[in-house]
Design a protein around this motif. Structure first.
Motif, PDB file in Angstrom:
ATOM      1  N   LYS A  73       0.790  -1.145  -0.074  1.00 24.18           N
ATOM      2  CA  LYS A  73      -0.019   0.135  -0.016  1.00 24.18           C
ATOM      3  C   LYS A  73       1.001   1.283   0.059  1.00 24.18           C
ATOM      4  O   LYS A  73       1.843   1.282   0.754  1.00 24.18           O
TER       5      LYS A  73
ATOM      6  N   THR B  60       2.164   4.582   1.163  1.00 28.57           N
ATOM      7  CA  THR B  60       2.098   5.300   2.487  1.00 28.57           C
ATOM      8  C   THR B  60       2.335   6.941   2.148  1.00 28.57           C
ATOM      9  O   THR B  60       3.343   7.457   1.547  1.00 28.57           O
TER      10      THR B  60
ATOM     11  N   SER C 226      -0.289   7.737   6.991  1.00 31.90           N
ATOM     12  CA  SER C 226      -1.391   6.908   6.932  1.00 31.90           C
ATOM     13  C   SER C 226      -1.042   5.931   5.635  1.00 31.90           C
ATOM     14  O   SER C 226      -0.341   6.401   4.573  1.00 31.90           O
ATOM     15  N   ASN C 227      -1.435   4.841   5.679  1.00 30.93           N
ATOM     16  CA  ASN C 227      -1.428   3.810   4.397  1.00 30.93           C
ATOM     17  C   ASN C 227      -2.734   3.500   3.961  1.00 30.93           C
ATOM     18  O   ASN C 227      -2.975   2.145   3.363  1.00 30.93           O
ATOM     19  N   GLN C 228      -3.663   4.245   4.207  1.00 30.29           N
ATOM     20  CA  GLN C 228      -5.122   3.982   4.045  1.00 30.29           C
ATOM     21  C   GLN C 228      -5.513   4.946   2.894  1.00 30.29           C
ATOM     22  O   GLN C 228      -6.804   5.268   3.013  1.00 30.29           O
TER      23      GLN C 228
ATOM     24  N   GLU D 204      -6.558   5.558  -0.843  1.00 27.37           N
ATOM     25  CA  GLU D 204      -6.757   4.822  -2.166  1.00 27.37           C
ATOM     26  C   GLU D 204      -6.051   5.436  -3.255  1.00 27.37           C
ATOM     27  O   GLU D 204      -5.973   6.694  -3.374  1.00 27.37           O
TER      28      GLU D 204
END
Length: 547
Positions: A514, A516, A529-531, A533
């Motif tokens: 993902k 980051t 954050s690695n959330q 999209e």
């Protein structure tokens, strides 16, 4: 002997005069003390008083080692009190612990005199034990050869001759009044620590700062051809003055030198010179040289000592501090490297005057970044003083560099190897996921400097944060306007969004497949954050000039 480093302000420091016998330390010291309204002490007289016998008798009865131990104790006692003027014996400054004590608590001044002048002053004086064992001229010449490189570590050097004592005294007073020590930031790590010194003329006086931290007096300077033309002779002269032997390895300027081929060439050259594990590498140059030389030091013989002398604003506030070293791979920037902390960093603000204005502006992006991460008040100060900082105002520049370095030192000290799963040292990557992708897409060809890419990355990181509803929408326009006013690019120059995303997926900050990012909840409130999209990132790229 142990003592605490005091880092006293100049106006509270004692004055210590050093030099060979006959240099006039006592005569000049008394005059200086009278003019400054300070008490004067002659260390030899204090030793004789404490021992109840003359220096010559101490040497004869107990030997020189006993005398030096007592001398050290007396000097420590004298400098532990209030501000004084002190004239120690000619050999006192040769002791490393005594030098460290003087460096912490006093301004040291070397009264440098020609040998014929010294000889004329000491001829026939039988109370000098070191002169009584042979020909005074030969003994003085030998002592001068041994001691001059160490005396050259003094804060101030005053050349004396047969001029009247008052002339030398006036020169000493003028030098004290003009003396400004460098700003000092301590990088405190778990296993060891080091200083970052910030101020003018640090390359000119590099020998005095470097010599005390060297494992042995041998260095190899790594620099590039552009920097060598500007600063190498000054550094070489400074090292020679303090008796440090040195050679130089020069690489081509530019990001292209951060390659496996150049790194391999440097390692081979060092091994050909038969360096040992106490040979220190000095990086003289910008971020490319610092990263390359640092990784060369980290890899050669499993680790050589390393000193950074950054000559660009970007490297002074960022890459020289914290121990990240590395070279580029075909897949991306800084993908090959190691953590390797320097012994010392000398950030010579005078070197910035040789920079093109574009380079100065590029460094400003890393200064602004510190405020955006965790110090809204500093960001406001930068916003108010941007034109002066990038315009080369000496005082504003020094303040900005010190604040940015102090901020980075705190972050690095808390998370040296970027191992915290969230926040920690990773916060220093604000804007960098975007920036590295922009540089890669420009093929590191110099059309986009690293600091320029970071500046754009700061705007993009804020836009992404606002798009995700994390920070106020107006932060993006405010930061973009600030960046533009400093002469930096707030937008992407029509690069392909898909290609930029592909570069990001090669970034070493990828975690579990993902992307980051460092995002913000407002100026001074960054977090990792690695959330995020991929489509949100693409939307930010397209909204800011990508195609």
């Amino acid at each position: 002997m142990s003592f605490n480093r005091l880092d006293l302000p100049v106006q509270e420091r004692s004055i210590v005069l050093v030099g060979l016998m006959g240099a006039g330390k006592t005569a000049i010291g008394k005059r200086v003390a009278a003019l400054l309204g300070l008490p004067f002490f002659d260390a030899d007289q204090e030793i004789e008083r404490a021992a109840g016998m003359s220096i010559a008798e101490i040497f004869k009865t107990h030997g020189e080692a006993h005398f030096r131990a007592g001398e050290k104790r007396v000097i420590e006692r004298l400098l532990a009190g209030g501000r004084i003027v002190l004239a120690p014996g000619g050999g006192a400054f040769m002791d490393p612990e005594t030098r460290a004590l003087i460096r912490a608590r006093a301004i040291s001044i070397w009264l440098r005199c020609p040998l014929p002048v010294l000889l004329s002053r000491v001829q026939g004086r039988t109370h000098r034990p070191l002169l009584n064992s042979g020909n005074p001229a030969e003994i003085l010449a030998r002592l001068s050869e041994q001691r001059s490189p160490v005396y050259a570590q003094a804060d101030i050097i005053i050349d004396g001759s047969e001029v009247p004592p008052q002339v030398t005294t006036d020169n000493v007073i003028a030098a004290i009044n003009a003396y400004t020590p460098p700003r000092r930031v301590r990088v405190q790590l778990s296993e060891r620590s080091y200083d970052v010194l910030i101020g003018p003329d640090l390359i000119k006086h590099a020998g005095a700062h470097i010599a005390p931290v060297l494992p042995q007096p041998r260095c190899v300077i790594i620099t590039d051809s552009n920097v060598a033309a500007l600063h190498l002779p000054t550094l070489q002269a400074a090292l020679t003055e303090v008796g440090v032997s040195h050679t130089t390895l020069t690489v081509p300027p530019g990001e292209g030198s951060k390659s496996i081929e150049t790194w391999q060439h440097l390692v081979t050259a060092l091994l050909d010179q038969k360096v040992d594990r106490h040979t220190t590498i000095i990086a003289l140059g910008g971020g490319v040289v610092g990263d390359l030389a640092g990784f060369t030091a980290a890899a050669t013989l499993r680790g050589l000592p390393f000193i950074q002398i950054p000559t660009t604003l970007l490297s002074q506030v960022d890459s020289s501090v914290g121990g990240k070293t590395g070279i580029n791979a075909p897949q991306g920037k800084n993908l090959i490297g190691a953590f390797h902390q320097p012994l010392l960093v000398l950030a010579d603000t005078g070197a910035l005057k040789t920079l093109p204005v574009r380079e100065l502006r590029a460094g400003y992006a890393e200064i602004v970044k510190a405020g955006m991460i965790a110090d809204a008040a500093f960001y406001d100060w930068c916003e108010a003083n941007a034109e002066g900082i990038v315009g080369g105002d000496d005082e504003l520049l020094a303040q900005a560099i010190e604040h940015a370095v102090r901020f980075k030192a705190q972050v690095v000290g808390d998370d040296e190897r970027e191992t915290k799963p969230n926040n920690g040292r990773a916060l220093l990557n604000l804007g960098h996921t975007f920036a590295h992708a922009l540089e890669a897409e420009c093929h590191f060809d110099g059309s986009l400097l690293h600091g320029e890419a970071v500046a754009t990355g700061l705007v993009l990181a804020t836009h992404l944060s606002a798009q995700l509803g994390l920070c106020p929408q107006e932060d993006t326009s405010r930061i973009a306007a600030h960046i533009a006013r400093a002469g930096l690019p707030p937008r992407i120059a029509a690069l392909n969004a898909g290609q930029l995303l592909a570069h990001m997926k090669q970034d070493k900050k990828m975690r579990e497949g993902k992307l980051t990012f460092v995002l913000t909840r407002g100026i001074g409130q960054a977090f990792t954050s690695n959330q995020v999209e991929e489509e949100a990132v693409r939307a930010t790229l397209l909204a800011n000039g990508a195609v």
